[in-house]
Design an enzyme around this catalytic site. Sequence first.
Site, PDB file in Angstrom:
ATOM      1  N   ILE A 195      -1.097  13.949  -3.794  1.00 57.92           N
ATOM      2  CA  ILE A 195      -2.904  14.180  -3.433  1.00 57.92           C
ATOM      3  C   ILE A 195      -3.126  13.651  -1.485  1.00 57.92           C
ATOM      4  CG2 ILE A 195      -5.317  13.451  -2.636  1.00 57.92           C
ATOM      5  CD1 ILE A 195      -5.221  13.682  -6.185  1.00 57.92           C
ATOM      6  N   ASP A 238       4.956  -1.258   1.018  1.00 55.53           N
ATOM      7  CA  ASP A 238       3.878  -1.643  -0.350  1.00 55.53           C
ATOM      8  C   ASP A 238       3.158  -2.418   0.268  1.00 55.53           C
ATOM      9  OD1 ASP A 238       3.535  -2.980  -2.641  1.00 55.53           O
ATOM     10  OD2 ASP A 238       5.162  -3.890  -3.318  1.00 55.53           O
ATOM     11  N   SER A 261     -11.870   6.856  -4.653  1.00 54.53           N
ATOM     12  CA  SER A 261     -11.401   6.557  -6.310  1.00 54.53           C
ATOM     13  C   SER A 261     -10.872   7.070  -7.452  1.00 54.53           C
ATOM     14  CB  SER A 261     -13.077   6.687  -6.516  1.00 54.53           C
ATOM     15  OG  SER A 261     -13.103   6.295  -8.194  1.00 54.53           O
ATOM     16  N   SER A 262     -11.566   7.242  -8.547  1.00 59.45           N
ATOM     17  CA  SER A 262     -11.147   8.685  -9.716  1.00 59.45           C
ATOM     18  C   SER A 262     -12.579   8.944 -10.871  1.00 59.45           C
ATOM     19  CB  SER A 262      -9.982   8.457 -10.966  1.00 59.45           C
ATOM     20  OG  SER A 262      -9.846   8.704 -11.538  1.00 59.45           O
ATOM     21  N   TYR A 309      -7.404   1.043 -14.835  1.00 61.43           N
ATOM     22  CA  TYR A 309      -7.675   1.760 -13.765  1.00 61.43           C
ATOM     23  C   TYR A 309      -8.723   2.174 -13.609  1.00 61.43           C
ATOM     24  CZ  TYR A 309      -6.255   6.351 -11.515  1.00 61.43           C
ATOM     25  OH  TYR A 309      -6.821   7.071 -10.496  1.00 61.43           O
ATOM     26  N   LYS A 314     -10.955   1.864  -9.836  1.00 66.51           N
ATOM     27  CA  LYS A 314     -11.460   3.286  -9.447  1.00 66.51           C
ATOM     28  C   LYS A 314     -13.329   2.691  -9.254  1.00 66.51           C
ATOM     29  CE  LYS A 314      -7.455   5.014  -7.934  1.00 66.51           C
ATOM     30  NZ  LYS A 314      -7.828   4.723  -6.418  1.00 66.51           N
TER      31      LYS A 314
HETATM   32  N1  LIG Z   1      -4.035  13.507  -9.442  1.00 59.27           N
HETATM   33  C1  LIG Z   1      -5.122  12.989  -9.872  1.00 59.27           C
HETATM   34  O1  LIG Z   1      -5.422  13.446 -11.000  1.00 59.27           O
HETATM   35  C2  LIG Z   1      -6.212  12.073  -9.883  1.00 59.27           C
HETATM   36  C3  LIG Z   1      -7.163  12.266 -10.219  1.00 59.27           C
HETATM   37  C4  LIG Z   1      -7.753  11.119  -9.974  1.00 59.27           C
HETATM   38  C5  LIG Z   1      -8.111  10.222  -8.538  1.00 59.27           C
HETATM   39  N2  LIG Z   1      -6.540   9.975  -8.119  1.00 59.27           N
HETATM   40  C6  LIG Z   1      -6.554   9.485  -7.389  1.00 59.27           C
HETATM   41  O2  LIG Z   1      -6.411   9.526  -5.801  1.00 59.27           O
HETATM   42  C7  LIG Z   1      -5.321   9.326  -5.027  1.00 59.27           C
HETATM   43  C8  LIG Z   1      -3.173  10.084  -5.235  1.00 59.27           C
HETATM   44  O3  LIG Z   1      -2.989   9.669  -6.284  1.00 59.27           O
HETATM   45  P1  LIG Z   1      -1.506  12.077  -6.335  1.00 59.27           P
HETATM   46  O4  LIG Z   1      -2.383  12.044  -7.364  1.00 59.27           O
HETATM   47  O5  LIG Z   1      -1.155  11.679  -5.378  1.00 59.27           O
HETATM   48  O6  LIG Z   1      -0.850   9.914  -7.528  1.00 59.27           O
HETATM   49  P2  LIG Z   1       0.428   9.918  -7.137  1.00 59.27           P
HETATM   50  O7  LIG Z   1       1.410  11.500  -7.203  1.00 59.27           O
HETATM   51  O8  LIG Z   1       1.070   9.532  -8.204  1.00 59.27           O
HETATM   52  O9  LIG Z   1       1.328   9.201  -5.867  1.00 59.27           O
HETATM   53  C9  LIG Z   1       0.888   7.774  -5.698  1.00 59.27           C
HETATM   54  C10 LIG Z   1       1.280   8.325  -4.419  1.00 59.27           C
HETATM   55  O10 LIG Z   1       0.692   6.336  -4.262  1.00 59.27           O
HETATM   56  C11 LIG Z   1       2.010   5.842  -3.045  1.00 59.27           C
HETATM   57  N3  LIG Z   1       2.137   4.555  -3.770  1.00 59.27           N
HETATM   58  C12 LIG Z   1       2.126   3.707  -4.913  1.00 59.27           C
HETATM   59  N4  LIG Z   1       2.372   2.508  -5.520  1.00 59.27           N
HETATM   60  C13 LIG Z   1       2.365   1.657  -4.193  1.00 59.27           C
HETATM   61  C14 LIG Z   1       3.093   1.118  -3.425  1.00 59.27           C
HETATM   62  N5  LIG Z   1       3.035  -0.421  -3.955  1.00 59.27           N
HETATM   63  N6  LIG Z   1       2.498   0.630  -1.983  1.00 59.27           N
HETATM   64  C15 LIG Z   1       2.404   2.238  -1.131  1.00 59.27           C
HETATM   65  N7  LIG Z   1       2.570   3.105  -2.112  1.00 59.27           N
HETATM   66  C16 LIG Z   1       2.286   3.580  -2.738  1.00 59.27           C
HETATM   67  C17 LIG Z   1       3.226   6.457  -3.915  1.00 59.27           C
HETATM   68  O11 LIG Z   1       4.003   6.647  -2.801  1.00 59.27           O
HETATM   69  P3  LIG Z   1       5.803   6.660  -2.499  1.00 59.27           P
HETATM   70  O12 LIG Z   1       6.502   7.813  -3.497  1.00 59.27           O
HETATM   71  O13 LIG Z   1       6.471   6.753  -1.753  1.00 59.27           O
HETATM   72  O14 LIG Z   1       5.713   5.216  -3.388  1.00 59.27           O
HETATM   73  C18 LIG Z   1       2.577   8.050  -3.636  1.00 59.27           C
HETATM   74  O15 LIG Z   1       2.104   8.245  -2.463  1.00 59.27           O
HETATM   75  C19 LIG Z   1      -4.804   7.845  -5.665  1.00 59.27           C
HETATM   76  O16 LIG Z   1      -5.958   7.198  -5.469  1.00 59.27           O
HETATM   77  C20 LIG Z   1      -5.387   8.609  -7.304  1.00 59.27           C
HETATM   78  O17 LIG Z   1      -5.808   7.268  -7.841  1.00 59.27           O
HETATM   79  C21 LIG Z   1      -5.984  10.974  -8.869  1.00 59.27           C
END
Ligand SMILES: NC(=O)c1ccc[n+]([C@@H]2O[C@H](COP(=O)([O-])OP(=O)(O)OC[C@H]3O[C@@H](n4cnc5c(N)ncnc54)[C@H](OP(=O)(O)O)[C@@H]3O)[C@@H](O)[C@H]2O)c1
Length: 249
Positions: free
Chosen positions: A21, A67, A143-144, A157, A161
């Site tokens: 995202i 980080d 959030s989520s 989790y 959120k």
């Molecule tokens: N996708 C969904 O279904 C969903 C649903 C509800 C909410 N969300 C929320 O949307 C947001 C984005 O999620 P996403 O789906 O894009 O997740 P994702 O594809 O799993 O990506 C997670 C991201 O967080 C970064 N990250 C993780 N640990 C880190 C750390 N210690 N320091 C810096 N960066 C870190 C990763 O960076 P690197 O890869 O560079 O380490 C990656 O860019 C999150 O807050 C998630 O809770 C997602």
Amino acid sequence: MTDTATLAGKVALVTGAGRGIGRAIAERLAACGARLVVHYGSSEEGASATADAIRQGGGEAIIHRADISRRGEVQALFAAIDAAFGRIDIVVNSAGVSGGGNLAELDEDQLEWMLGVNLRGPLFVASEAARRLGEGGRIVNLSSSLGEFPMAGSGIYSATKVAIKSFTESWAKELGKRGITVNTVIPGATAPGMMDSAPPGFRAFFEQASPFGRIGTAGEIAEVVAFLASPAASWVSGAHILANGAANT
Ligand SMILES: NC(=O)c1ccc[n+]([C@@H]2O[C@H](COP(=O)([O-])OP(=O)(O)OC[C@H]3O[C@@H](n4cnc5c(N)ncnc54)[C@H](OP(=O)(O)O)[C@@H]3O)[C@@H](O)[C@H]2O)c1
């Protein structure tokens, strides 16, 4: 679709913009004219690909690793932003981690990891942002829907959120006095993103939970963030916007 010139002259930081995202948000804000700080934790190749895509579209982007659970690394990230752009206008806390497990088998390492990335991280980022954002500044927290509708095993989790919504409301009150808005976007199941690595069956479960019969796209979440980042959203603050296709999960 948000006007392509709405963010001209603005500098935007998107955390976790090397994939998922965050990447879609970074590209969308750049398409609105913002200059981008593409943050990543470990996905250097992904962050470079995001920045390249932005540059190919005529935009400007730098990448920086941190980080976010470590305050010193977040401070270094903002020092790099100061050096590269001398300003920051929009901050999107997208980086986050998910995990689950049974209550009886609580894993303290997992607990610390999730609290670190999902709570301490956005807090450290927002604290640095608060020292720099001016009138018209924007913070958007991710959030989520699992915070709204917790599932068995999602307790930690989900709690992180929900907590980020409290951050939003408190920060909106504190920073509103300086003309800065703070809002939450609450995605439902979304791909590309965390859903790509979800256990088998999860995707189908979330697809059937929405009357649309599908999960969301990262681009659809990015559109909501682009609106909140824009001048058009000047009176929207302390709000939590659910973007989950009317799913009951
Ligand atoms: N996708 C969904 O279904 C969903 C649903 C509800 C909410 N969300 C929320 O949307 C947001 C984005 O999620 P996403 O789906 O894009 O997740 P994702 O594809 O799993 O990506 C997670 C991201 O967080 C970064 N990250 C993780 N640990 C880190 C750390 N210690 N320091 C810096 N960066 C870190 C990763 O960076 P690197 O890869 O560079 O380490 C990656 O860019 C999150 O807050 C998630 O809770 C997602």
